[in-house]
Design an enzyme around this catalytic site. Structure first.
Site, PDB file in Angstrom:
ATOM      1  N   LYS A  64       0.860  -1.184   0.000  1.00 13.37           N
ATOM      2  CA  LYS A  64       0.000   0.000   0.000  1.00 13.37           C
ATOM      3  C   LYS A  64       0.891   1.228   0.000  1.00 13.37           C
ATOM      4  CE  LYS A  64      -3.665   2.328   2.615  1.00 13.37           C
ATOM      5  NZ  LYS A  64      -4.590   2.220   3.776  1.00 13.37           N
ATOM      6  N   ASP A 156     -14.647   2.703  10.641  1.00  8.17           N
ATOM      7  CA  ASP A 156     -14.971   2.678   9.211  1.00  8.17           C
ATOM      8  C   ASP A 156     -15.171   1.241   8.748  1.00  8.17           C
ATOM      9  OD1 ASP A 156     -15.495   3.756   6.717  1.00  8.17           O
ATOM     10  OD2 ASP A 156     -13.391   3.747   6.089  1.00  8.17           O
TER      11      ASP A 156
END
Length: 201
Positions: A64, A156
């Site tokens: 990432k 989230d």
């Protein structure tokens, strides 16, 4: 996270058979001076995730890459993610991180490669059987319970942030919005729950 993995030890993976979604899987033209790989996921202009292979062990990992320019004035999300990934290294129900490193324009996380994409894509593409739903729900509850026991709130949690391993098990991922130091546990950053800030409305 162990510091033994470096950008130089990672190479492009030649297979995208398990990459999802197919419409977003393409050969990257430019990622950084050190990493080139098959694109697995993109989030606006904030970060990209690539499938690469560790040269020494031939282990496939997800890298990432967070653009440093996206952190200017607001580095909290990236700092949160690194902190939480370190706190959940022994949690089998959370995605694991192996290392971090940086290049001129990016900060990178070397993450566990799950292989079957996220739950959002799975829901769109196929019907989940009741036994599968029960198993996934149990695994997610165990993951959330362990997070809460360590004073972490994900904040989230949604199908797009639940990754599916090649063996079918699910893991919680993407901790950029997480809050730590909750429930009386030690931690770096405390946050007020949004609904409480709004007076419970």
């Amino acid at each position: 996270m162990t510091p033994c993995i470096s950008a130089a030890s990672l190479k492009l993976n030649d297979s995208t058979r398990h990459c999802r979604p197919p419409s977003q899987t393409r050969r990257s033209e430019e990622t950084s001076s050190a990493i080139r790989g098959d694109l697995l996921r993109i989030c606006r202009h904030l970060f990209q995730v690539y499938l690469v292979t560790h040269r020494d062990t031939l282990t496939r990992v997800a890298v990432k890459m967070v653009k440093k320019e996206s952190m200017v004035g607001n580095p909290i999300s990236t700092l949160n993610e690194r902190e939480v990934l370190e706190m959940v290294q022994d949690n089998p129900f959370c995605a694991q991180a192996y290392a971090t490193f940086q290049a001129e324009k990016h900060l990178s996380f070397v993450l566990e490669y799950m292989g079957q994409g996220d739950l959002a894509g799975q829901i769109e593409e196929t019907w989940l059987t009741l036994p599968t739903i029960r198993r996934m729900s149990a695994e997610l509850l165990c993951g959330v319970q362990l997070l809460h026991s360590r004073g972490i709130i994900h904040r989230d949690l949604k199908p797009a942030n639940i990754l599916i391993h090649l063996n079918g098990h699910v893991k919680i991922a993407d901790f950029g919005a997480a809050a730590t130091g909750m429930f009386g546990q030690p931690g770096g950053r405390r946050w007020n729950v949004p609904i409480l800030c709004a007076g419970g409305k």
